[in-house]
Scaffold this motif. Sequence first.
Motif, mmCIF file in Angstrom:
data_model
loop_
_atom_site.group_PDB
_atom_site.id
_atom_site.type_symbol
_atom_site.label_atom_id
_atom_site.label_comp_id
_atom_site.label_asym_id
_atom_site.label_seq_id
_atom_site.Cartn_x
_atom_site.Cartn_y
_atom_site.Cartn_z
ATOM 1 N N ILE A 12 49.670 15.217 -33.616
ATOM 2 C CA ILE A 12 49.584 15.027 -32.173
ATOM 3 C C ILE A 12 49.284 13.554 -31.928
ATOM 4 N N TRP A 13 50.099 12.929 -31.093
ATOM 5 C CA TRP A 13 49.954 11.515 -30.754
ATOM 6 C C TRP A 13 49.498 11.388 -29.314
ATOM 7 N N GLN A 14 48.719 10.368 -29.035
ATOM 8 C CA GLN A 14 48.406 10.052 -27.649
ATOM 9 C C GLN A 14 49.682 9.549 -26.994
ATOM 10 N N ASN A 15 49.870 9.873 -25.732
ATOM 11 C CA ASN A 15 51.079 9.459 -25.030
ATOM 12 C C ASN A 15 50.874 8.115 -24.333
ATOM 13 N N GLU A 16 50.098 7.284 -24.935
ATOM 14 C CA GLU A 16 49.937 5.913 -24.479
ATOM 15 C C GLU A 16 49.381 5.109 -25.633
ATOM 16 N N TYR A 17 49.631 3.848 -25.605
ATOM 17 C CA TYR A 17 49.116 2.987 -26.652
ATOM 18 C C TYR A 17 48.060 2.077 -26.037
ATOM 19 N N HIS A 112 48.582 -3.124 -31.349
ATOM 20 C CA HIS A 112 48.244 -1.912 -30.606
ATOM 21 C C HIS A 112 47.658 -0.855 -31.540
ATOM 22 N N ALA A 113 46.895 0.039 -30.973
ATOM 23 C CA ALA A 113 46.438 1.232 -31.679
ATOM 24 C C ALA A 113 47.175 2.412 -31.062
ATOM 25 N N LEU A 114 47.806 3.209 -31.880
ATOM 26 C CA LEU A 114 48.444 4.444 -31.449
ATOM 27 C C LEU A 114 47.683 5.559 -32.146
ATOM 28 N N CYS A 115 46.831 6.236 -31.407
ATOM 29 C CA CYS A 115 45.900 7.190 -32.011
ATOM 30 C C CYS A 115 46.550 8.552 -32.198
ATOM 31 N N MET A 116 46.077 9.278 -33.213
ATOM 32 C CA MET A 116 46.628 10.588 -33.555
ATOM 33 C C MET A 116 45.521 11.548 -33.959
ATOM 34 N N ARG A 117 45.867 12.798 -33.987
ATOM 35 C CA ARG A 117 44.980 13.830 -34.511
ATOM 36 C C ARG A 117 45.856 14.830 -35.243
ATOM 37 N N ASN A 118 45.249 15.583 -36.160
ATOM 38 C CA ASN A 118 46.030 16.473 -37.018
ATOM 39 C C ASN A 118 46.065 17.923 -36.588
ATOM 40 N N GLU A 119 45.154 18.361 -35.795
ATOM 41 C CA GLU A 119 45.028 19.798 -35.559
ATOM 42 C C GLU A 119 45.691 20.215 -34.250
ATOM 43 N N PRO A 120 46.972 20.606 -34.301
ATOM 44 C CA PRO A 120 47.637 21.015 -33.071
ATOM 45 C C PRO A 120 47.295 22.438 -32.638
ATOM 46 N N CYS A 121 46.656 23.205 -33.509
ATOM 47 C CA CYS A 121 46.410 24.622 -33.230
ATOM 48 C C CYS A 121 44.934 24.903 -32.977
ATOM 49 N N LYS A 122 44.693 26.015 -32.344
ATOM 50 C CA LYS A 122 43.320 26.457 -32.116
ATOM 51 C C LYS A 122 42.667 26.817 -33.436
ATOM 52 N N LYS A 123 41.358 26.854 -33.443
ATOM 53 C CA LYS A 123 40.611 27.158 -34.658
ATOM 54 C C LYS A 123 41.073 28.499 -35.251
ATOM 55 N N GLY A 124 41.245 28.520 -36.550
ATOM 56 C CA GLY A 124 41.685 29.728 -37.244
ATOM 57 C C GLY A 124 43.193 29.837 -37.391
ATOM 58 N N LEU A 125 43.945 28.959 -36.722
ATOM 59 C CA LEU A 125 45.398 28.953 -36.838
ATOM 60 C C LEU A 125 45.842 27.679 -37.539
ATOM 61 N N TRP A 126 47.045 27.711 -38.117
ATOM 62 C CA TRP A 126 47.567 26.588 -38.883
ATOM 63 C C TRP A 126 48.963 26.239 -38.412
ATOM 64 N N TRP A 127 49.315 24.974 -38.522
ATOM 65 C CA TRP A 127 50.654 24.506 -38.160
ATOM 66 C C TRP A 127 51.584 24.670 -39.351
ATOM 67 N N ASN A 128 52.666 25.430 -39.193
ATOM 68 C CA ASN A 128 53.590 25.651 -40.308
ATOM 69 C C ASN A 128 54.852 24.801 -40.195
ATOM 70 N N GLY A 129 54.852 23.833 -39.308
ATOM 71 C CA GLY A 129 56.010 22.977 -39.101
ATOM 72 C C GLY A 129 56.837 23.384 -37.907
ATOM 73 N N VAL A 130 56.589 24.569 -37.396
ATOM 74 C CA VAL A 130 57.329 25.065 -36.248
ATOM 75 C C VAL A 130 56.392 25.561 -35.154
ATOM 76 N N LYS A 131 55.362 26.298 -35.574
ATOM 77 C CA LYS A 131 54.447 26.873 -34.593
ATOM 78 C C LYS A 131 53.094 27.135 -35.242
ATOM 79 N N CYS A 132 52.136 27.530 -34.429
ATOM 80 C CA CYS A 132 50.806 27.888 -34.923
ATOM 81 C C CYS A 132 50.844 29.318 -35.450
ATOM 82 N N VAL A 133 50.341 29.502 -36.662
ATOM 83 C CA VAL A 133 50.352 30.820 -37.292
ATOM 84 C C VAL A 133 48.992 31.099 -37.915
ATOM 85 N N GLU A 134 48.742 32.367 -38.195
ATOM 86 C CA GLU A 134 47.512 32.723 -38.897
ATOM 87 C C GLU A 134 47.630 32.302 -40.354
ATOM 88 N N ASN A 135 46.534 31.839 -40.914
ATOM 89 C CA ASN A 135 46.513 31.427 -42.311
ATOM 90 C C ASN A 135 46.464 32.687 -43.183
#
Length: 174
Positions: A12-17, A112-135
């Motif tokens: 997930i990227w910030q939509n501004e720099y 510039h700094a272009l900030c990011m974060r890794n966790e696109p899903c809610k707690k307990g779910l994982w990103w499989n490259g397409v959508k959030c799924v249960e681990n």
Amino acid sequence: KEVILDSQSGIIWQNEYSKEYDWTDAMVHCERSEYAGFSDWRMPNMYELSSLINYKYERLAEFPLTETLSSENSTLTWSSTTNPFSGSPSAYGIDFATGKNSSFEKRYVYGHALCMRNEPCKKGLWWNGVKCVENPCENNPCKNMEHSDGTCGTEDFKDYYCGCDENYFWDGGQ
């Protein structure tokens, strides 16, 4: 505020720099950011930042901010990756006008700094490259399995595999 999800990487990227900073201030900017209500932003490493460049076609990847960054006078965007081989404290960054990466002095160059974060899903779910799924390892299915060392892993978050005791291998079953 809007964020951008890169569906290929799950980043997930910030939509501004940011405005221009030296490297240290760029790092602090991301770490202190509370953009879009999240407080776990960070500056991307060089690999993550490079994912915004489509090197095969020698152009920017399809990403809204890269067009804006490439049209700026100063197009350097910092990464968190330092250069241990430089004679002065340096870090890598990308010039989005050219798509080229290079090492720059941390204190005397501004970018510039272009900030990011890794966790696109809610707690307990994982990103499989397409959508959030249960681990599939959430309930540790390998824990009491015969000849398993108790470790569970997944590559695609659809199927899991168990670590095995010596002289055993995982065949996808029990």
